[in-house]
Scaffold this motif. Structure first.
Motif: not given
Length: 115
Positions: A43-59
């Motif tokens: 499978x392709x590599x997939x993005x699981x989670x992100x955290x920005x320098x400001x602390x915002x997150x996305x999943x």
């Protein structure tokens, strides 16, 4: 050059938990964001989670509500707390750091979830 070292992977039963860590050799306070990706065989590599320098997150939708990304700037470390693990979460998990001029990848840590 920045080194990213992941740890915390392993074998766990479905429903269990793991906590991944990613330690950076340079201050992560200068990143714009830190991410966790995963790649399962074939499978392709997939993005699981992100955290920005400001602390915002996305999943990604597949992990939302089960995984939590966090960062400790004082320790130059990013974490991924993974709960309620499923066999389909099995993959190599990679840490990714987005600095201003260049991005870096860790070597990956294997997570295997047995049914």
């Amino acid at each position: 050059q920045v080194q990213l070292v992941e740890s915390g992977g392993g074998l766990v039963q479905a429903g269990g938990s793991l906590r991944l860590s990613c330690a950076a050799s340079r201050s992560i306070s200068s990143t714009t964001a830190m991410d966790w990706y995963r790649q399962a065989p074939g499978k392709q590599r997939e993005l699981v989670a992100v955290i920005t320098i400001g602390g915002s997150t996305n999943y990604s939708d597949s992990v939302k509500g089960r995984f939590t990304i966090s960062r400790d700037n004082a320790k130059n470390t990013v974490y991924l707390q993974m709960n309620a693990l499923k066999p389909e979460d099995s993959a190599v998990y990679y840490c990714h750091a987005r600095y201003i001029l260049q991005n870096y990848w860790g070597q990956g840590t294997q997570v295997t979830v047995s049914s």
